[in-house]
Scaffold this motif. Structure first.
Motif, short mmCIF file in Angstrom:
data_model
loop_
_atom_site.label_atom_id
_atom_site.label_comp_id
_atom_site.label_asym_id
_atom_site.label_seq_id
_atom_site.Cartn_x
_atom_site.Cartn_y
_atom_site.Cartn_z
N SER A 1 39.04 65.75 18.07
CA SER A 1 38.49 66.40 16.84
C SER A 1 38.73 66.22 15.58
O SER A 1 39.75 65.33 15.23
CB SER A 1 38.64 67.86 17.05
OG SER A 1 39.71 67.93 16.82
N LEU A 2 38.14 66.61 14.16
CA LEU A 2 38.35 66.81 13.04
C LEU A 2 39.25 67.53 12.45
O LEU A 2 38.66 68.27 12.87
CB LEU A 2 37.12 65.88 12.50
CG LEU A 2 36.67 64.44 13.01
CD1 LEU A 2 35.23 64.12 11.73
CD2 LEU A 2 37.80 63.11 12.35
N THR A 3 40.02 66.90 11.17
CA THR A 3 40.58 68.01 10.91
C THR A 3 39.17 68.90 9.87
O THR A 3 38.63 68.39 9.28
CB THR A 3 41.45 68.19 10.15
OG1 THR A 3 41.21 66.58 9.01
CG2 THR A 3 42.56 67.19 10.59
N GLU A 4 39.23 69.77 9.35
CA GLU A 4 37.98 70.63 8.12
C GLU A 4 38.89 69.93 6.68
O GLU A 4 37.45 70.34 6.11
CB GLU A 4 38.32 72.11 8.24
CG GLU A 4 37.58 72.84 10.49
CD GLU A 4 37.78 73.83 10.23
OE1 GLU A 4 37.35 74.62 8.96
OE2 GLU A 4 37.92 74.35 11.47
N ARG B 1 39.92 63.17 6.29
CA ARG B 1 39.53 64.20 7.62
C ARG B 1 40.31 63.20 8.95
O ARG B 1 39.54 62.92 9.62
CB ARG B 1 37.90 64.17 7.82
CG ARG B 1 37.14 65.11 6.41
CD ARG B 1 36.02 65.67 6.94
NE ARG B 1 36.65 66.20 8.23
CZ ARG B 1 35.01 66.93 8.64
NH1 ARG B 1 33.95 66.67 8.07
NH2 ARG B 1 35.06 67.97 9.37
N PRO B 2 41.82 63.26 8.88
CA PRO B 2 42.19 63.18 10.20
C PRO B 2 41.53 63.71 11.52
O PRO B 2 41.33 64.22 11.87
CB PRO B 2 43.71 63.13 9.85
CG PRO B 2 43.43 63.98 8.45
CD PRO B 2 42.86 64.17 8.29
N LYS B 3 41.78 62.14 12.23
CA LYS B 3 41.33 63.08 13.42
C LYS B 3 43.03 63.50 14.61
O LYS B 3 43.92 62.87 14.26
CB LYS B 3 41.32 62.12 14.42
CG LYS B 3 39.76 61.19 14.16
CD LYS B 3 39.31 59.96 14.73
CE LYS B 3 38.13 59.22 14.44
NZ LYS B 3 38.06 58.85 13.24
N ILE B 4 41.98 65.00 15.30
CA ILE B 4 43.16 65.53 16.08
C ILE B 4 43.18 64.78 17.62
O ILE B 4 42.03 65.11 18.07
CB ILE B 4 43.20 66.38 16.05
CG1 ILE B 4 43.53 67.46 14.10
CG2 ILE B 4 44.75 67.84 16.64
CD1 ILE B 4 43.02 69.11 14.21
N VAL B 5 43.35 64.36 17.54
CA VAL B 5 43.90 64.15 19.29
C VAL B 5 44.60 64.87 20.16
O VAL B 5 45.60 64.82 19.53
CB VAL B 5 44.55 62.20 19.67
CG1 VAL B 5 43.25 61.53 18.99
CG2 VAL B 5 45.89 61.71 19.36
N VAL B 6 45.47 64.40 21.53
CA VAL B 6 45.78 65.55 22.58
C VAL B 6 47.11 64.29 23.02
O VAL B 6 45.99 64.18 24.40
CB VAL B 6 45.05 66.66 23.29
CG1 VAL B 6 46.03 67.22 24.37
CG2 VAL B 6 44.35 67.72 22.24
N GLN C 1 48.32 65.25 18.39
CA GLN C 1 48.99 64.70 16.83
C GLN C 1 47.93 64.16 15.78
O GLN C 1 46.68 64.68 16.72
CB GLN C 1 49.05 63.46 17.93
CG GLN C 1 50.15 63.27 18.67
CD GLN C 1 51.41 64.05 18.24
OE1 GLN C 1 52.16 62.59 17.05
NE2 GLN C 1 52.29 64.91 18.36
N LEU C 2 47.96 64.39 14.81
CA LEU C 2 47.16 63.79 13.61
C LEU C 2 47.70 62.47 13.67
O LEU C 2 48.44 61.33 13.48
CB LEU C 2 48.18 64.28 12.21
CG LEU C 2 47.69 65.63 11.98
CD1 LEU C 2 47.58 66.12 10.87
CD2 LEU C 2 46.03 65.73 12.18
N VAL C 3 45.84 61.97 13.63
CA VAL C 3 45.81 60.43 13.28
C VAL C 3 45.29 59.94 11.83
O VAL C 3 44.24 60.32 12.36
CB VAL C 3 45.43 59.81 14.81
CG1 VAL C 3 44.84 58.14 14.91
CG2 VAL C 3 45.65 60.33 15.98
N LYS C 4 45.62 59.46 11.32
CA LYS C 4 45.30 58.48 10.17
C LYS C 4 45.22 57.14 10.42
O LYS C 4 45.93 56.39 10.51
CB LYS C 4 46.24 59.84 8.77
CG LYS C 4 46.30 61.05 9.44
CD LYS C 4 46.99 60.78 8.07
CE LYS C 4 46.83 61.33 6.76
NZ LYS C 4 47.49 61.91 5.89
N GLY C 5 43.70 56.57 9.60
CA GLY C 5 44.07 55.71 9.17
C GLY C 5 43.59 55.32 7.70
O GLY C 5 44.45 54.01 7.51
N GLU C 6 43.18 55.47 6.87
CA GLU C 6 43.87 54.74 5.28
C GLU C 6 44.60 55.94 4.55
O GLU C 6 45.18 55.13 3.23
CB GLU C 6 42.57 54.91 4.77
CG GLU C 6 41.24 54.17 5.52
CD GLU C 6 40.50 54.25 5.16
OE1 GLU C 6 40.28 54.41 3.62
OE2 GLU C 6 38.96 53.36 5.55
#
Length: 94
Positions: free
Chosen positions: A46-49, A54-59, A70-75
């Motif tokens: 999912s994406l944070t609000e 808007r980092p992705k939230i993975v489980v 876990q938060l996954v951030k790209g940039e």
């Protein structure tokens, strides 16, 4: 960084690790103290609000069956996030 040919799996911390004078934290093949090895990830994310990127939230699913977000951030630079996390931890103690 782990090589693809490595048999070691990454781990997720489940509690603050205790510093051990003899550095006996396990062999890397079993669950290190205060953590679980990552066995797999849930297929959806999912994406944070809020947030600029808007980092992705993975489980991730741990080797003992625990589920950890876990938060996954790209940039973004995650160092700033680490500093803010320390600030929030300090405020929670106060």
């Amino acid at each position: 960084c782990l090589r693809r040919s490595s048999s070691l799996k990454p781990c997720v911390l489940t509690k603050i690790p205790v510093i051990r004078p003899r550095a006996d934290y396990g062999d890397g093949l079993t669950d290190p103290v205060g953590s679980e090895l990552i066995s797999s990830f849930e297929s959806n994310c999912s994406l944070t609000e809020t947030g600029i990127h808007r980092p992705k939230i993975v489980v991730c699913i741990g080797s003992s069956g625990g589920k950890f977000k876990q938060l996954v951030k790209g940039e973004d630079d995650i160092r700033q996030d680490a500093i803010m996390q320390q600030v929030f931890q300090t405020v929670n103690v106060l």
